[in-house]
Write a protein that holds these residues in place. Structure first.
Motif: not given
Length: 408
Positions: A43, A123, A157, A178-181, A184, A309, A379, A382, A386
């Motif tokens: 990340n 993760g 995520t 909460i942002t997502g990785l 990804n 992922d 997730n 999507q 992120s």
């Protein structure tokens, strides 16, 4: 009179001294320190490259710390300000940086009150972590707790993953966003096939299908979390014959901690259709597995974070789990029941694996409904934004520093 100090006491004294020095040294309000395990990966790498791609790095003094001199040389040649972590310049960079962005609880033990620590982590998956991991020692748990107290931001995520992080690290849930990785975002790049061909040193387009096998860590560091039976299965001549007959390439990517105990020599009847992708190769090429993940038609895994992922690509996943019961009883899981959170066939033998590979090839939507259900749970986002969301979270906390703007 001699005073004997244990390792823990010596370490605490060292941390106290470094923390005191860190408090004294004035901070450069525009300096951002990046660090990751392994070097220049995951990340942190993805977020840094997003900042550079959007030309925001010029308004900050950005420093990378690494452990491998070879990585130091490669990054320096590319114009990245990089120092060895265990050096005077590396230590001074820690002291001078207002913002520290890492993939683990980096420097939580010496963080000063006037520093900002962003923990991108690496993760959250099925396997238990921190306080929920039955194999963790009290000493290690203290480190997790200290990390949770030191972190100013920890990313997740989805809501269910935020809850898992709170339970694992005893961290204030208000610190988790909460942002997502960031890593990804790399799943949607356009040059993945070129990168993969370069990493493997072969033309991957000549194969009918590409399979990736990424098992999680099991044995090492004084821990036994399962068995090595999954690796023994790879030595099967039956598997290699199936791969050759169907012109399929199987890429094996082991956990970095297990790579030293497994090599091509361990693969009886190893053929041109099986290749090991080592972390060292990725690092040397400044590449990540996420930059090539989209090129694989099927993922084979077990308890690894990678399957959450891979769900973003909506491709088949096979779970090779000959030691499921033992793993459940030793390390344990964050999310249960296991069958629900693993949207794909479970196999324990080579014969079953080959059969399920054939099913996945025949029907790419095999277990498609189950994948969609789990993907929506783990997730929340999507897309490929992120990095943007994480950077905006950091920007909102930087105060009067430059670059407080909306980025594409």
């Amino acid at each position: 009179m001699k005073i004997l100090l244990g390792r823990s006491a010596i370490r605490n004294l060292l941390y106290f001294g470094l923390r005191t020095l860190n408090t004294i040294v004035p901070k450069n309000n525009n300096q951002i320190l990046f660090v990751s395990i392994p070097d220049y990966s995951d990340n942190a790498k993805a977020l840094y490259e997003y900042i550079v791609a959007n030309q925001m790095h010029q308004q900050y003094d950005i420093v990378w710390l690494v452990n491998d001199p070879k990585v130091l040389q490669i990054l320096t040649q590319k114009g990245v300000k990089t120092y060895l972590e265990k050096s005077a310049r590396g230590l001074y960079s820690i002291f001078r940086s207002k913002y520290i962005i890492g993939t683990h609880n980096n420097y939580c033990g010496i963080k000063a009150k006037n520093q900002y620590l962003v923990n991108l982590w690496h993760g959250v998956g099925l396997k238990a972590m921190g306080y929920l991991d039955r194999l963790e020692t009290e000493d290690t748990l203290k480190h997790f707790k200290k990390g949770g107290e030191a972190d100013d931001i920890l990313i997740a995520t989805a809501s269910i993953m935020r809850n898992s992080l709170v339970a694992s690290f005893l961290i204030d849930p208000r610190k988790i966003v909460i942002t997502g990785l960031p890593r990804n975002d790399c799943l949607f790049t356009d040059d993945g096939e070129k990168i993969l061909a370069n990493l493997l040193n072969r033309d991957v387009s000549k194969y009918s299908k590409l399979l990736l096998y990424m098992p999680t860590f099991r044995v090492g560091r004084g821990r036994v979390e399962g068995t090595t039976e999954h690796l023994d299965l790879l030595k099967s001549g039956l598997l290699n014959k199936f791969l050759r007959d169907n012109n399929i390439l199987l890429v094996l990517k082991l956990h970095p901690l297990e790579e030293c105990s497994f090599s091509h020599d361990d693969l009886a009847l190893c053929s041109e259709n099986v290749i090991i992708l080592k972390t060292e190769c990725l690092t040397t090429h400044l590449a990540s597995i996420y930059e090539v993940l989209m090129n694989f038609d099927i993922l084979i895994t077990d308890y690894s974070t990678i399957h959450f992922d891979f769900l973003l690509l909506n491709k088949p996943i096979i779970f090779l789990t000959p030691d499921l019961e033992q793993y459940s009883q030793t390390r344990g899981f964050l999310l249960e029941p296991y069958d629900f959170w693993t949207p794909g066939p479970k196999v324990t033998t080579i014969e079953m694996l080959i059969e399920e590979i054939q099913k996945c090839i025949s029907d790419s939507n095999y277990y498609g409904g189950e994948r969609a259900t789990i993907n929506n749970l783990v997730n929340q986002f999507q897309d490929r934004k992120s990095c943007e969301r994480v950077w905006e979270q950091i920007q909102s906390r930087i105060g009067d520093n430059p670059c407080k703007q909306k980025f594409r």
